[in-house]
Write a protein that holds these residues in place. Sequence first.
Motif, mmCIF file in Angstrom:
data_model
loop_
_atom_site.group_PDB
_atom_site.id
_atom_site.type_symbol
_atom_site.label_atom_id
_atom_site.label_comp_id
_atom_site.label_asym_id
_atom_site.label_seq_id
_atom_site.Cartn_x
_atom_site.Cartn_y
_atom_site.Cartn_z
ATOM 1 N N LEU A 1 50.373 47.755 8.622
ATOM 2 C CA LEU A 1 50.190 46.904 9.896
ATOM 3 C C LEU A 1 50.542 47.723 10.989
ATOM 4 O O LEU A 1 51.508 48.245 11.280
ATOM 5 C CB LEU A 1 51.172 45.888 9.738
ATOM 6 N N LYS A 2 49.344 47.894 11.844
ATOM 7 C CA LYS A 2 49.445 48.781 13.100
ATOM 8 C C LYS A 2 49.634 47.825 14.273
ATOM 9 O O LYS A 2 49.222 46.663 14.592
ATOM 10 C CB LYS A 2 48.281 49.545 13.299
ATOM 11 N N LEU A 3 50.663 48.362 15.200
ATOM 12 C CA LEU A 3 50.878 47.732 16.605
ATOM 13 C C LEU A 3 51.120 48.645 17.399
ATOM 14 O O LEU A 3 52.170 49.469 17.451
ATOM 15 C CB LEU A 3 52.240 46.873 16.379
ATOM 16 N N GLU A 4 50.145 49.014 18.223
ATOM 17 C CA GLU A 4 50.211 50.138 19.251
ATOM 18 C C GLU A 4 50.502 51.340 18.677
ATOM 19 O O GLU A 4 49.744 51.793 17.719
ATOM 20 C CB GLU A 4 51.076 49.718 20.535
ATOM 21 N N ASP A 5 51.441 51.951 19.110
ATOM 22 C CA ASP A 5 51.983 53.357 18.405
ATOM 23 C C ASP A 5 52.795 53.326 17.194
ATOM 24 O O ASP A 5 53.304 54.220 16.907
ATOM 25 C CB ASP A 5 52.429 54.151 19.503
ATOM 26 N N LYS A 6 52.935 52.037 16.890
ATOM 27 C CA LYS A 6 53.697 51.940 15.545
ATOM 28 C C LYS A 6 53.101 51.246 14.208
ATOM 29 O O LYS A 6 51.872 50.620 14.448
ATOM 30 C CB LYS A 6 54.819 50.798 15.853
ATOM 31 N N SER A 7 53.402 51.597 13.132
ATOM 32 C CA SER A 7 52.867 51.007 12.056
ATOM 33 C C SER A 7 53.814 50.729 11.033
ATOM 34 O O SER A 7 55.032 51.430 10.994
ATOM 35 C CB SER A 7 51.663 52.074 11.361
ATOM 36 N N TYR A 8 53.851 49.594 10.209
ATOM 37 C CA TYR A 8 54.571 49.136 9.292
ATOM 38 C C TYR A 8 53.882 49.089 7.892
ATOM 39 O O TYR A 8 52.858 48.325 7.922
ATOM 40 C CB TYR A 8 55.208 47.837 9.726
ATOM 41 N N PRO A 9 54.827 49.280 6.751
ATOM 42 C CA PRO A 9 54.231 48.704 5.483
ATOM 43 C C PRO A 9 53.766 47.196 5.397
ATOM 44 O O PRO A 9 54.415 46.369 5.735
ATOM 45 C CB PRO A 9 55.259 49.105 4.463
ATOM 46 N N LEU A 10 52.540 46.938 4.949
ATOM 47 C CA LEU A 10 52.144 45.552 4.532
ATOM 48 C C LEU A 10 52.809 45.290 3.156
ATOM 49 O O LEU A 10 52.700 45.973 2.284
ATOM 50 C CB LEU A 10 50.861 45.461 4.535
ATOM 51 N N PRO A 11 53.319 43.621 3.255
ATOM 52 C CA PRO A 11 53.386 43.235 1.951
ATOM 53 C C PRO A 11 52.409 43.354 0.995
ATOM 54 O O PRO A 11 51.388 43.235 1.520
ATOM 55 C CB PRO A 11 53.991 41.930 2.290
ATOM 56 N N SER A 12 52.735 43.736 -0.397
ATOM 57 C CA SER A 12 51.489 43.872 -1.193
ATOM 58 C C SER A 12 50.493 42.957 -1.202
ATOM 59 O O SER A 12 49.520 42.933 -1.504
ATOM 60 C CB SER A 12 52.316 44.346 -2.753
ATOM 61 N N ALA A 13 51.312 41.654 -1.088
ATOM 62 C CA ALA A 13 50.138 40.429 -1.200
ATOM 63 C C ALA A 13 49.136 40.261 -0.226
ATOM 64 O O ALA A 13 48.198 39.571 -0.314
ATOM 65 C CB ALA A 13 51.242 39.154 -1.120
ATOM 66 N N LEU A 14 49.215 41.115 0.740
ATOM 67 C CA LEU A 14 48.599 41.092 1.979
ATOM 68 C C LEU A 14 47.694 42.339 2.020
ATOM 69 O O LEU A 14 46.819 42.488 3.061
ATOM 70 C CB LEU A 14 49.122 40.887 3.239
ATOM 71 N N LYS B 1 51.418 27.539 8.881
ATOM 72 C CA LYS B 1 50.719 28.678 9.719
ATOM 73 C C LYS B 1 51.758 29.995 9.591
ATOM 74 O O LYS B 1 52.740 29.883 9.595
ATOM 75 C CB LYS B 1 50.654 28.267 11.195
ATOM 76 N N MET B 2 50.992 30.913 9.287
ATOM 77 C CA MET B 2 51.746 32.376 8.971
ATOM 78 C C MET B 2 51.316 33.156 9.958
ATOM 79 O O MET B 2 50.100 33.185 10.576
ATOM 80 C CB MET B 2 51.181 32.864 7.639
ATOM 81 N N ASN B 3 52.233 33.974 10.527
ATOM 82 C CA ASN B 3 52.289 34.888 11.630
ATOM 83 C C ASN B 3 53.190 36.208 11.145
ATOM 84 O O ASN B 3 54.220 35.772 10.989
ATOM 85 C CB ASN B 3 52.769 34.125 12.865
ATOM 86 N N PHE B 4 52.808 37.110 11.758
ATOM 87 C CA PHE B 4 53.601 38.449 11.843
ATOM 88 C C PHE B 4 54.181 38.039 13.394
ATOM 89 O O PHE B 4 53.387 37.984 14.209
ATOM 90 C CB PHE B 4 52.786 39.765 11.796
ATOM 91 N N ILE B 5 55.408 38.316 13.414
ATOM 92 C CA ILE B 5 56.255 38.305 14.865
ATOM 93 C C ILE B 5 56.952 39.581 15.003
ATOM 94 O O ILE B 5 57.774 39.904 14.324
ATOM 95 C CB ILE B 5 57.070 37.114 14.803
ATOM 96 N N TYR B 6 56.526 40.311 16.232
ATOM 97 C CA TYR B 6 57.275 41.416 16.680
ATOM 98 C C TYR B 6 58.162 41.196 17.674
ATOM 99 O O TYR B 6 57.551 40.821 18.770
ATOM 100 C CB TYR B 6 56.306 42.402 16.826
ATOM 101 N N ASP C 1 64.352 46.701 17.647
ATOM 102 C CA ASP C 1 63.145 45.995 17.623
ATOM 103 C C ASP C 1 63.325 45.171 16.002
ATOM 104 O O ASP C 1 64.065 45.461 15.554
ATOM 105 C CB ASP C 1 61.758 46.583 17.846
ATOM 106 N N CYS C 2 62.345 44.411 15.958
ATOM 107 C CA CYS C 2 62.130 43.490 14.581
ATOM 108 C C CYS C 2 60.610 43.109 14.502
ATOM 109 O O CYS C 2 60.268 42.846 15.427
ATOM 110 C CB CYS C 2 63.121 42.357 14.791
ATOM 111 N N LEU C 3 60.430 43.222 13.338
ATOM 112 C CA LEU C 3 59.104 42.817 12.817
ATOM 113 C C LEU C 3 59.560 41.609 11.436
ATOM 114 O O LEU C 3 60.229 42.010 10.566
ATOM 115 C CB LEU C 3 58.220 43.861 12.183
ATOM 116 N N CYS C 4 58.871 40.364 11.836
ATOM 117 C CA CYS C 4 58.976 39.665 10.762
ATOM 118 C C CYS C 4 57.717 38.975 10.354
ATOM 119 O O CYS C 4 56.665 39.116 11.190
ATOM 120 C CB CYS C 4 59.912 38.261 11.336
ATOM 121 N N LEU C 5 57.904 38.277 9.151
ATOM 122 C CA LEU C 5 56.702 37.450 8.599
ATOM 123 C C LEU C 5 57.171 35.917 8.541
ATOM 124 O O LEU C 5 58.126 35.861 8.156
ATOM 125 C CB LEU C 5 55.969 37.930 7.253
#
Length: 223
Positions: A91-104, A133-138, A193-197
């Motif tokens: 999952l990419k956000l500007e200059d950051k990237s995070y592993p996506l959950p396998s289900a997504l 409603k599902m969201n990624f929240i940074y 910082d924090c990334l949530c689903l």
Amino acid sequence: MANIHFHPDHALLSRFAHGELESASSIMISAHLEFCPYCRQKIAAIETEQAGLLEKSEPATLSPALNAMMQQIMDQELVDETVDEWPDTQLKLEDKSYPLPSALQRHNEKIGPWSRLPGNIKRAQVDVSGTSKMNFIYMDSDSALPEHTHQGQEITLVLAGEFYDENGTYKPGDFIIQTEAHKHLPRTREGKDCLCLTLLNAPLHFTSGLATLLNPFSQLFFR
């Protein structure tokens, strides 16, 4: 327990193991299981118990529909599940990237573009079936969501970083359920910082400051 302090309860894990949850809730549980060996063991125990019950059942007691389904599964030929491309695992956000959950993974087209929310928060909606409603929240470092309560249920799974509120600090793998009975002010510390689903089945209700002016329009954010 992989330093995870907040988990789905047994009833929710049992419904997941029995395939009784809507797809969005199943995604949340699946993503938590990637972090949590404790809950994976509980799921395995539930499945073992269910398998034992099936073994004890006489074939005559199984419904015709279940017998037909089991026969269909047994008769199915193996299919080639080779895909042409590797799934998008980041999952990419500007200059950051995070592993996506396998289900997504392999469903990157269901993840919308990032948008800004009050409090230096960014959101990317995930197109899932059902009414929730599902969201990624940074949450950037030293940021906060306005204090709020819930008109329904909010599930938050921490994927990276950490945030805190009046009730504790939440780190990767923590699975937090909030309802109408809860009011909190989620925030991050300086340099953290924090990334949530997240999964919501009703809009938030803001309880303090200028954010309360958004309440009449809360349905606009719940889309």
